[in-house]
Scaffold this motif. Structure first.
Motif, mmCIF file in Angstrom:
data_model
loop_
_atom_site.group_PDB
_atom_site.id
_atom_site.type_symbol
_atom_site.label_atom_id
_atom_site.label_comp_id
_atom_site.label_asym_id
_atom_site.label_seq_id
_atom_site.Cartn_x
_atom_site.Cartn_y
_atom_site.Cartn_z
ATOM 1 N N ARG A 114 0.830 -1.211 0.000
ATOM 2 C CA ARG A 114 0.000 0.000 0.000
ATOM 3 C C ARG A 114 0.861 1.257 0.000
ATOM 4 N NH1 ARG A 114 -4.993 1.544 4.161
ATOM 5 N NH2 ARG A 114 -5.334 3.645 3.328
ATOM 6 N N TYR A 115 2.022 1.190 0.629
ATOM 7 C CA TYR A 115 2.913 2.344 0.760
ATOM 8 C C TYR A 115 4.114 2.242 -0.181
ATOM 9 C CZ TYR A 115 0.046 2.561 4.896
ATOM 10 O OH TYR A 115 -1.054 2.601 5.741
ATOM 11 N N MET A 116 4.420 1.028 -0.602
ATOM 12 C CA MET A 116 5.520 0.777 -1.538
ATOM 13 C C MET A 116 4.950 -0.031 -2.704
ATOM 14 S SD MET A 116 8.486 -0.272 1.227
ATOM 15 C CE MET A 116 9.779 -0.409 -0.037
ATOM 16 N N PRO A 117 4.360 0.642 -3.688
ATOM 17 C CA PRO A 117 3.706 -0.076 -4.795
ATOM 18 C C PRO A 117 4.616 -1.073 -5.503
ATOM 19 C CG PRO A 117 3.126 2.253 -4.839
ATOM 20 C CD PRO A 117 4.185 2.100 -3.787
ATOM 21 N N ALA A 118 5.930 -0.869 -5.441
ATOM 22 C CA ALA A 118 6.856 -1.798 -6.095
ATOM 23 C C ALA A 118 6.807 -3.184 -5.464
ATOM 24 C CB ALA A 118 8.282 -1.253 -6.033
ATOM 25 N N LEU A 119 6.258 -3.307 -4.242
ATOM 26 C CA LEU A 119 6.166 -4.609 -3.569
ATOM 27 C C LEU A 119 4.775 -5.230 -3.687
ATOM 28 C CD1 LEU A 119 8.151 -3.964 -0.251
ATOM 29 C CD2 LEU A 119 8.987 -4.791 -2.459
ATOM 30 N N ALA A 120 3.823 -4.504 -4.226
ATOM 31 C CA ALA A 120 2.453 -5.009 -4.317
ATOM 32 C C ALA A 120 2.394 -6.280 -5.157
ATOM 33 C CB ALA A 120 1.534 -3.943 -4.909
ATOM 34 N N GLY A 121 1.726 -7.287 -4.635
ATOM 35 C CA GLY A 121 1.548 -8.529 -5.358
ATOM 36 C C GLY A 121 2.641 -9.549 -5.171
ATOM 37 N N PHE A 122 3.744 -9.181 -4.528
ATOM 38 C CA PHE A 122 4.825 -10.127 -4.268
ATOM 39 C C PHE A 122 4.594 -10.823 -2.925
ATOM 40 C CE2 PHE A 122 6.543 -7.375 -7.481
ATOM 41 C CZ PHE A 122 7.313 -8.219 -8.263
ATOM 42 N N VAL A 124 6.084 -10.978 -0.113
ATOM 43 C CA VAL A 124 6.256 -10.180 1.110
ATOM 44 C C VAL A 124 5.015 -9.338 1.395
ATOM 45 C CG1 VAL A 124 7.333 -8.134 0.041
ATOM 46 C CG2 VAL A 124 7.931 -8.786 2.385
ATOM 47 N N ASP A 125 4.230 -9.046 0.346
ATOM 48 C CA ASP A 125 3.048 -8.210 0.520
ATOM 49 C C ASP A 125 1.882 -8.973 1.140
ATOM 50 O OD1 ASP A 125 1.907 -5.644 0.299
ATOM 51 O OD2 ASP A 125 0.819 -6.229 -1.515
ATOM 52 N N ARG A 126 2.027 -10.293 1.285
ATOM 53 C CA ARG A 126 0.994 -11.063 1.995
ATOM 54 C C ARG A 126 1.019 -10.772 3.488
ATOM 55 N NH1 ARG A 126 2.808 -16.809 -0.547
ATOM 56 N NH2 ARG A 126 2.509 -16.306 -2.772
ATOM 57 N N ALA A 127 2.180 -10.373 3.979
ATOM 58 C CA ALA A 127 2.333 -10.095 5.407
ATOM 59 C C ALA A 127 1.785 -8.713 5.739
ATOM 60 C CB ALA A 127 3.797 -10.187 5.812
ATOM 61 N N SER A 128 1.162 -8.594 6.893
ATOM 62 C CA SER A 128 0.730 -7.284 7.375
ATOM 63 C C SER A 128 1.916 -6.561 8.012
ATOM 64 C CB SER A 128 -0.386 -7.447 8.405
ATOM 65 O OG SER A 128 0.121 -8.060 9.592
ATOM 66 N N LEU A 129 1.737 -5.272 8.236
ATOM 67 C CA LEU A 129 2.773 -4.515 8.935
ATOM 68 C C LEU A 129 2.980 -5.068 10.341
ATOM 69 C CD1 LEU A 129 1.943 -0.848 7.844
ATOM 70 C CD2 LEU A 129 3.458 -2.525 6.749
ATOM 71 N N LEU A 130 1.904 -5.517 10.982
ATOM 72 C CA LEU A 130 2.030 -6.126 12.302
ATOM 73 C C LEU A 130 2.888 -7.386 12.237
ATOM 74 C CD1 LEU A 130 1.200 -6.311 15.310
ATOM 75 C CD2 LEU A 130 -0.772 -7.639 14.562
ATOM 76 N N GLU A 131 2.683 -8.203 11.236
ATOM 77 C CA GLU A 131 3.476 -9.435 11.112
ATOM 78 C C GLU A 131 4.930 -9.120 10.806
ATOM 79 O OE1 GLU A 131 -0.247 -12.285 9.735
ATOM 80 O OE2 GLU A 131 0.832 -11.054 8.254
ATOM 81 N N LEU A 132 5.192 -8.078 10.040
ATOM 82 C CA LEU A 132 6.579 -7.654 9.827
ATOM 83 C C LEU A 132 7.207 -7.226 11.149
ATOM 84 C CD1 LEU A 132 6.157 -5.576 6.547
ATOM 85 C CD2 LEU A 132 7.477 -7.684 6.770
ATOM 86 N N GLY A 133 6.466 -6.483 11.957
ATOM 87 C CA GLY A 133 7.004 -5.973 13.212
ATOM 88 C C GLY A 133 7.185 -7.018 14.283
ATOM 89 N N THR A 134 6.529 -8.170 14.127
ATOM 90 C CA THR A 134 6.663 -9.262 15.096
ATOM 91 C C THR A 134 7.443 -10.442 14.512
ATOM 92 O OG1 THR A 134 4.471 -10.058 14.416
ATOM 93 C CG2 THR A 134 4.581 -8.682 16.398
ATOM 94 N N PHE A 158 13.330 -7.895 -1.714
ATOM 95 C CA PHE A 158 11.992 -8.276 -1.246
ATOM 96 C C PHE A 158 11.138 -8.850 -2.381
ATOM 97 C CE2 PHE A 158 12.659 -5.216 2.404
ATOM 98 C CZ PHE A 158 12.612 -6.189 3.387
ATOM 99 N N ARG A 159 11.342 -8.388 -3.596
ATOM 100 C CA ARG A 159 10.576 -8.918 -4.717
ATOM 101 C C ARG A 159 10.970 -10.362 -5.038
ATOM 102 N NH1 ARG A 159 8.860 -4.166 -8.645
ATOM 103 N NH2 ARG A 159 8.834 -5.833 -10.201
ATOM 104 N N GLN A 160 12.220 -10.717 -4.753
ATOM 105 C CA GLN A 160 12.691 -12.069 -5.043
ATOM 106 C C GLN A 160 12.520 -13.033 -3.870
ATOM 107 O OE1 GLN A 160 16.509 -12.428 -7.126
ATOM 108 N NE2 GLN A 160 16.486 -10.207 -7.476
ATOM 109 N N TRP A 161 12.272 -12.490 -2.688
ATOM 110 C CA TRP A 161 12.211 -13.332 -1.487
ATOM 111 C C TRP A 161 11.044 -14.316 -1.547
ATOM 112 C CZ3 TRP A 161 8.333 -12.964 2.502
ATOM 113 C CH2 TRP A 161 8.584 -13.797 3.610
ATOM 114 N N GLN A 162 11.314 -15.553 -1.141
ATOM 115 C CA GLN A 162 10.287 -16.588 -1.080
ATOM 116 C C GLN A 162 10.134 -17.048 0.370
ATOM 117 O OE1 GLN A 162 8.285 -17.664 -3.596
ATOM 118 N NE2 GLN A 162 9.244 -16.034 -4.828
#
Length: 390
Positions: A114-122, A124-134, A158-162
């Motif tokens: 939502r804030y970094m459109p370059a990551l949308a659909g990859f 890493v974008d399945r994770a919420s900000l809360l899940e990133l922070g925890t 982040f685009r290549q991360w699996q």
């Protein structure tokens, strides 16, 4: 062979056990005796050049300084000496993200795309900000690869991360994970991370001498860290360094931060709610509960349980994460803690709001985490002994 440090380490618990329990915040001599008995053997055993310790009793700070901030200049440590906090910095990243949520700049339920459109659909974008922070985004690693050194390479990484797992089921302690939360938070606040922390977060918390970027006028207070070869060093820049491990602070400022966490009532509304929100638990990881920034234990807590929660098994390996539904607001006495280190510095912060006690340990050597936990547990258990550990 010099056996004195080992002997002191063996004797210290006996000495500490013989000291009186401290019940009054005005008993500085009694508190100093407890702190000295726990800290001096650690300094000798691990050749720590200097350490600043703050102990909060009944909400009031007491400061105890040991050794030097610079072996070359023999500058003595004081409560105003600047130390690198290492991963204790993550507690500020979490607080800033919660502040951004309280002011309507973002929601922790949002996703980074939502804030970094370059990551949308990859993935890493399945994770919420809360899940990133925890650290529960799906297995992001402890560090970025060395080749990741600018924003374009970060986005490409982040685009290549699996992922190894779906978000919310695996906890793997990770600088890129909480670093991405901090990066997104700064975007949401229409700022860069360092500016957001230094111009918004620190002033709102009453921290006047804490920095991401130490200004020239404060460099004389900035301690030198010492590595395993006793070389004087300071932290190197890296991707998401500010967000994950880059804050420099003093025992005096960190004591104020602990006081604000013990009793947030004096803070302005959004910041008060942000600090209170950092005490919510989201995942159970063995005997520890993971919140945003802080890690939680029921208090009193046994030394064994506290050591286990801060062990390499938890910090260096993936662990199953049991989601707390709904998220847990502590219902009884709870110890919050966080360790931190850079190559030349070691830190530990812990507090128990219900007992109005806390401790800050800042050292210019990265000495072992078990020794930090031992010393802090010995001190806190004599400030508020409580009942049988859980």
């Amino acid at each position: 062979m010099n056996v004195l440090p080992k002997c002191l380490a063996l004797i210290a618990p006996v000495v500490a056990a013989c000291l009186p329990l401290v019940a009054r915040a005005d008993d500085d001599a009694g508190i100093r005796g407890i702190v000295d008995a726990a800290i001096r053997p650690v300094i000798q055993q691990y050749d720590v050049p200097g350490m600043a310790v703050a102990v909060i009793v009944d909400g009031r700070p007491h400061f105890y300084s040991y050794g030097v901030a610079s072996r070359q200049d023999q500058t003595p440590v004081s409560e105003n000496t600047l130390f690198e906090l290492g991963s204790v910095s993550k507690t500020f990243t979490a607080t800033l993200a919660l502040y951004a949520q309280e002011t309507g700049a973002l929601s922790l339920g949002d996703h980074p795309g939502r804030y970094m459109p370059a990551l949308a659909g990859f993935p890493v974008d399945r994770a919420s900000l809360l899940e990133l922070g925890t650290y529960s985004a799906g297995g992001l690693p402890l560090q970025f690869p060395d080749a990741v050194s600018d924003d374009a390479q970060m986005i490409d990484y982040f685009r290549q991360w699996q992922p190894d797992a779906e978000p919310g089921v695996l906890r793997r302690y990770s600088n890129p994970s909480i670093g991405l939360l901090g990066h997104v938070t700064a975007i949401a606040l229409k700022s860069n991370f360092a500016d957001a922390v230094e111009s918004r977060l620190f002033p709102a918390l009453g921290l006047n001498r804490s920095y991401v970027r130490v200004p020239q006028g404060a460099m004389a207070r900035y301690a030198w860290g010492y590595d395993k070869t006793n070389k004087a060093i300071r932290v190197n820049p890296g991707m998401f360094d500010a967000e994950a491990y880059g804050i420099k602070s003093s025992a005096a400022d960190m004591a104020r931060f602990v006081q604000a966490n013990i009793d947030p009532a004096g803070l302005e509304g959004p910041m008060r709610r942000a600090v209170e929100g950092s005490h919510t638990g989201y995942f159970r990881i063995g005997g520890m509960v993971q919140g945003l920034g802080w890690e939680q234990y029921p208090y009193p807590v046994s030394l064994q349980r506290l050591q286990a929660g801060n062990s390499p098994e938890v910090s260096m390996k993936p662990n199953p994460a049991v989601k707390l539904t709904p998220p847990r607001t502590p219902s009884g006495a709870t110890l919050f803690n966080k360790t931190g280190a850079t190559n030349g510095f070691g830190a530990y912060v812990a507090f128990v709001p219900e007992e109005r006690i806390g401790i800050v340990m800042l050292a210019n050597r990265n000495f072992p985490i078990p020794a930090r936990i031992d010393a802090a547990h010995a001190i806190l258990s004599r400030l508020a002994p409580g009942t049988k550990p859980r």
